[in-house]
Design a protein around this motif. Sequence first.
Motif, PDB file in Angstrom:
ATOM      1  N   ALA A  86       1.128  -1.191   0.005  1.00 22.35           N
ATOM      2  CA  ALA A  86      -0.212  -0.017   0.015  1.00 22.35           C
ATOM      3  C   ALA A  86       0.768   1.425  -0.046  1.00 22.35           C
ATOM      4  O   ALA A  86       0.403   2.447  -0.466  1.00 22.35           O
ATOM      5  CB  ALA A  86      -0.838   0.082   1.366  1.00 22.35           C
ATOM      6  N   ARG A  87       1.995   1.179   0.320  1.00 19.81           N
ATOM      7  CA  ARG A  87       3.145   2.372   0.596  1.00 19.81           C
ATOM      8  C   ARG A  87       3.853   2.478  -0.905  1.00 19.81           C
ATOM      9  O   ARG A  87       4.320   3.544  -1.152  1.00 19.81           O
ATOM     10  CB  ARG A  87       4.033   2.042   1.645  1.00 19.81           C
ATOM     11  CG  ARG A  87       3.621   2.436   2.820  1.00 19.81           C
ATOM     12  CD  ARG A  87       4.790   2.532   4.014  1.00 19.81           C
ATOM     13  NE  ARG A  87       5.720   1.507   3.694  1.00 19.81           N
ATOM     14  CZ  ARG A  87       5.654   0.122   4.457  1.00 19.81           C
ATOM     15  NH1 ARG A  87       4.866   0.085   5.551  1.00 19.81           N
ATOM     16  NH2 ARG A  87       6.587  -0.825   4.452  1.00 19.81           N
ATOM     17  N   VAL A  88       3.533   1.655  -1.800  1.00 16.12           N
ATOM     18  CA  VAL A  88       4.205   1.599  -3.041  1.00 16.12           C
ATOM     19  C   VAL A  88       3.474   2.749  -3.871  1.00 16.12           C
ATOM     20  O   VAL A  88       2.411   2.632  -4.239  1.00 16.12           O
ATOM     21  CB  VAL A  88       4.422   0.432  -3.776  1.00 16.12           C
ATOM     22  CG1 VAL A  88       4.822   0.474  -5.330  1.00 16.12           C
ATOM     23  CG2 VAL A  88       5.098  -0.507  -3.061  1.00 16.12           C
ATOM     24  N   PRO A  89       4.041   3.628  -4.300  1.00 19.45           N
ATOM     25  CA  PRO A  89       3.368   4.832  -5.093  1.00 19.45           C
ATOM     26  C   PRO A  89       3.157   4.296  -6.591  1.00 19.45           C
ATOM     27  O   PRO A  89       3.726   3.635  -7.268  1.00 19.45           O
ATOM     28  CB  PRO A  89       4.550   6.168  -5.092  1.00 19.45           C
ATOM     29  CG  PRO A  89       5.601   5.766  -4.473  1.00 19.45           C
ATOM     30  CD  PRO A  89       5.358   4.251  -4.039  1.00 19.45           C
ATOM     31  N   THR A  90       1.764   4.592  -6.862  1.00 18.57           N
ATOM     32  CA  THR A  90       1.326   3.880  -8.177  1.00 18.57           C
ATOM     33  C   THR A  90       0.725   5.142  -8.998  1.00 18.57           C
ATOM     34  O   THR A  90       0.493   4.660 -10.237  1.00 18.57           O
ATOM     35  CB  THR A  90       0.039   3.113  -7.994  1.00 18.57           C
ATOM     36  OG1 THR A  90      -0.700   3.574  -7.203  1.00 18.57           O
ATOM     37  CG2 THR A  90       0.450   1.625  -7.271  1.00 18.57           C
ATOM     38  N   GLU A  91       1.082   6.244  -8.743  1.00 17.68           N
ATOM     39  CA  GLU A  91       0.592   7.371  -9.632  1.00 17.68           C
ATOM     40  C   GLU A  91       1.668   7.274 -10.908  1.00 17.68           C
ATOM     41  O   GLU A  91       2.951   7.026 -10.709  1.00 17.68           O
ATOM     42  CB  GLU A  91       0.979   8.867  -9.030  1.00 17.68           C
ATOM     43  CG  GLU A  91       0.313   9.193  -7.786  1.00 17.68           C
ATOM     44  CD  GLU A  91       1.015   8.473  -6.607  1.00 17.68           C
ATOM     45  OE1 GLU A  91       0.384   8.312  -5.504  1.00 17.68           O
ATOM     46  OE2 GLU A  91       2.249   8.634  -6.561  1.00 17.68           O
ATOM     47  N   GLY A  92       1.110   7.420 -12.200  1.00 15.90           N
ATOM     48  CA  GLY A  92       1.997   7.681 -13.305  1.00 15.90           C
ATOM     49  C   GLY A  92       2.230   6.246 -13.595  1.00 15.90           C
ATOM     50  O   GLY A  92       3.064   6.295 -14.698  1.00 15.90           O
ATOM     51  N   VAL A  93       1.833   5.057 -13.214  1.00 10.49           N
ATOM     52  CA  VAL A  93       2.230   3.873 -13.704  1.00 10.49           C
ATOM     53  C   VAL A  93       1.467   3.696 -15.081  1.00 10.49           C
ATOM     54  O   VAL A  93       0.470   4.370 -15.426  1.00 10.49           O
ATOM     55  CB  VAL A  93       1.658   2.481 -12.742  1.00 10.49           C
ATOM     56  CG1 VAL A  93       0.065   2.604 -12.689  1.00 10.49           C
ATOM     57  CG2 VAL A  93       2.324   1.432 -13.077  1.00 10.49           C
ATOM     58  N   THR A  94       2.130   3.041 -15.960  1.00 16.01           N
ATOM     59  CA  THR A  94       1.790   2.932 -17.385  1.00 16.01           C
ATOM     60  C   THR A  94       0.612   2.185 -17.509  1.00 16.01           C
ATOM     61  O   THR A  94       0.520   0.975 -16.935  1.00 16.01           O
ATOM     62  CB  THR A  94       2.874   2.130 -18.384  1.00 16.01           C
ATOM     63  OG1 THR A  94       4.081   2.762 -17.991  1.00 16.01           O
ATOM     64  CG2 THR A  94       2.433   2.367 -19.971  1.00 16.01           C
TER      65      THR A  94
ATOM     66  N   ALA B 114       0.442  -1.828  -8.268  1.00 17.13           N
ATOM     67  CA  ALA B 114       1.414  -1.605  -7.367  1.00 17.13           C
ATOM     68  C   ALA B 114       2.922  -2.709  -7.899  1.00 17.13           C
ATOM     69  O   ALA B 114       3.899  -2.318  -7.898  1.00 17.13           O
ATOM     70  CB  ALA B 114       1.233  -2.004  -5.841  1.00 17.13           C
ATOM     71  N   TYR B 115       2.448  -3.738  -8.378  1.00 18.05           N
ATOM     72  CA  TYR B 115       3.367  -4.872  -8.776  1.00 18.05           C
ATOM     73  C   TYR B 115       4.074  -4.115 -10.338  1.00 18.05           C
ATOM     74  O   TYR B 115       5.432  -4.030 -10.207  1.00 18.05           O
ATOM     75  CB  TYR B 115       2.674  -6.139  -9.595  1.00 18.05           C
ATOM     76  CG  TYR B 115       2.022  -6.909  -8.374  1.00 18.05           C
ATOM     77  CD1 TYR B 115       2.346  -6.997  -7.156  1.00 18.05           C
ATOM     78  CD2 TYR B 115       0.843  -7.759  -9.089  1.00 18.05           C
ATOM     79  CE1 TYR B 115       1.551  -7.862  -6.515  1.00 18.05           C
ATOM     80  CE2 TYR B 115       0.295  -8.621  -7.980  1.00 18.05           C
ATOM     81  CZ  TYR B 115       0.786  -8.489  -6.901  1.00 18.05           C
ATOM     82  OH  TYR B 115      -0.106  -9.712  -6.025  1.00 18.05           O
ATOM     83  N   ILE B 116       3.434  -3.452 -10.871  1.00 19.46           N
ATOM     84  CA  ILE B 116       4.055  -2.910 -12.156  1.00 19.46           C
ATOM     85  C   ILE B 116       4.718  -1.520 -11.919  1.00 19.46           C
ATOM     86  O   ILE B 116       5.538  -1.276 -12.338  1.00 19.46           O
ATOM     87  CB  ILE B 116       2.738  -2.670 -13.279  1.00 19.46           C
ATOM     88  CG1 ILE B 116       2.018  -4.047 -13.769  1.00 19.46           C
ATOM     89  CG2 ILE B 116       3.453  -2.014 -14.470  1.00 19.46           C
ATOM     90  CD1 ILE B 116       3.162  -4.966 -14.181  1.00 19.46           C
ATOM     91  N   ALA B 117       4.177  -1.131 -10.934  1.00 17.89           N
ATOM     92  CA  ALA B 117       5.003   0.363 -10.495  1.00 17.89           C
ATOM     93  C   ALA B 117       6.246  -0.169 -10.150  1.00 17.89           C
ATOM     94  O   ALA B 117       7.373   0.654 -10.299  1.00 17.89           O
ATOM     95  CB  ALA B 117       4.067   1.020  -9.323  1.00 17.89           C
ATOM     96  N   LEU B 118       6.423  -1.189  -9.249  1.00 20.18           N
ATOM     97  CA  LEU B 118       7.983  -1.692  -8.739  1.00 20.18           C
ATOM     98  C   LEU B 118       8.598  -1.945  -9.876  1.00 20.18           C
ATOM     99  O   LEU B 118       9.973  -1.620 -10.058  1.00 20.18           O
ATOM    100  CB  LEU B 118       7.709  -3.022  -8.074  1.00 20.18           C
ATOM    101  CG  LEU B 118       7.102  -2.501  -6.382  1.00 20.18           C
ATOM    102  CD1 LEU B 118       6.642  -3.905  -5.458  1.00 20.18           C
ATOM    103  CD2 LEU B 118       8.108  -1.696  -5.435  1.00 20.18           C
ATOM    104  N   VAL B 119       7.973  -2.603 -10.817  1.00 20.15           N
ATOM    105  CA  VAL B 119       8.764  -3.206 -12.120  1.00 20.15           C
ATOM    106  C   VAL B 119       9.435  -1.901 -12.936  1.00 20.15           C
ATOM    107  O   VAL B 119      10.328  -1.806 -13.300  1.00 20.15           O
ATOM    108  CB  VAL B 119       7.904  -3.892 -12.913  1.00 20.15           C
ATOM    109  CG1 VAL B 119       8.470  -4.252 -14.323  1.00 20.15           C
ATOM    110  CG2 VAL B 119       7.626  -5.404 -12.145  1.00 20.15           C
TER     111      VAL B 119
END
Length: 425
Positions: free
Chosen positions: A173-181, A204-209
Motif C-alpha cells: 500500500a506504500r508503493v506509489p502507483t501514480e503515473g504507472v503505465t 503496485a506490482y507494475i509500479a515496482l517493475v
Amino acid sequence: MSDTRIQDAYAILKENDRGTYTVPTKGLYPFQWNWDSALSALGFGHFDEDRAWTEIDTLFAHQWDDGMVPHIIFHVEDDGYFPGPSVWQTGRDVPTSGITQPPVAGFAIRRLYERAGDKAQAAARARPLLAKVAAWHDWFMRCRDPQGTGLVAITHPWESGRDNSVDWDRALARVPTEGVTPFTRRDTQHANPDHRPTQAQYEAYIALVEGFRALDWDNSRLHDASPFKVVDPGFNAILIRSASDLAWLAEELGEPEIAARQRQIARAGLDAFDSLWSDAHGQYLCFDRVSGSSVDSLSVGGLLAVFAPVPDARARAIAARIADLGERARYMVPSHDPDAPEYDGKRYWRGPLWLIVNYMIADGLRVAGQDAVADRIERDSLSLIDSGGFAEYYDPITGEACGGGRFTWTAAMIIEFLTRQSEDA
Ligand code: DGY
C-alpha cells in the motif's frame, strides 16, 4: 508404479514439456518460471533423470552475470501473458524478468543426486551446477542483505512466489502507483478473476517493475532504493535449506570451498532466523525493512519456515499450529489463517493451499520428526487430486480446484508424495 494418479501426473509433465524446459500450465503461464522448474524437475527425476537435470540446466543458462537467476525466462513470444518482455526491458538476448524467486534449486539438485540410479552420471550433471547455484546464493547475500543481517529481503511480492499474500498488504500500500503505465491484464482472461490478485495489487506490482527498470536493473542499487523490502521467513527458509543442501552436495562432489561458504550462509541465516519468531502466534512472521516492524499476518510463509533446519522446539510449535489449523479447515495447509479477517479461500495466496508448499512443509516436519502432521498434509494433498484434479491451488475448506488446471508442479508433487509412500510401505 501402477497407480493411475502417477500415470496422470506423468502425462501432465509430458504435456507441459517444451523440450528443455516446462511451462507451469498452458495459457496462463506460457514460459519458464524459476521455482516451478526446480520443483518440477523432481517429478521428471522419477522417469527421466536426464530430462530433470536439463530443466535445471536451462534455468541456469539464463543466470545473470551478477549471479541473479530470473523468475521468468521468456523462451518464446506469447502475448497471452502480462507483463511480457516489453515491460521488463532487461536487455537480455533471450528476454527474462528482472526479479528472482525462491531459491529452491539447491535443495532440488541434492534430491536429484541422492535419488539417482547412476551416481556417476548424476555427479557429472550436478558438478557444473554447484558454482552456479552458489553464485546465486552469494548474490542474495550481497544484494538482498547489504547490511549483513543473515536474512535476505524480497523487493517485489512476485519474488516470494506468494504474490498477493496478506503479508504484503501494508508494504504494498506504500508503493506509489501514480503515473504507472496503463496496462491490460491477461491472467484474468485465463483464470477466474475472483481467484486472482486485485487490480490495485497489479498496479503496485507494475509500479515496482517500472521503478527497477528506471534503475537499469542494477542490483547493487535496487534493495536500498526499493519502496518494498520484506524479510519473508518462508523465502529465507528455502535459501537456508538450499544452502545447506548445496554444502552437502559440494562436499560429496569434492568442492570443499563451495561447501564451506554455503555452510556459512546457512549458519548466518539460522542464527538470525529466530528474530522472526512470534511466541504469541506460535509461528514465524515477516519483517518489513522499510517500516522496521514485524508484520502481524498469519500466513503460511511463517509455517514454511520449517523447511529450514529450525530448532526442534520451533518445529514442534509449527506442527501444533498446523494441527490447530486442521481443526478449522478441511484440507491442509491454508495459505492464510481461515479465522483472519483478510482470509479468502479462493483468491490465490490469501487462503488457498498449494501442493508445493505442502510438500516443503511436510518434508521439513519429517526431518524434525513430526511425522503425524506431515502424514495429514500428504493425505489431504492426495485426496484433493482425487476430487479436483491437478489444479494450481485449492480452497482449503471446500476443496474446490482454483486457478489454472493441469499444473506441472502439482503433478510433480503428487509423484513425490506417492513415491515416498510406496517406499515407506
Ligand atoms: C503471475 O504472473 O501471476 C506470476 O505469479 C508472477 O510471476
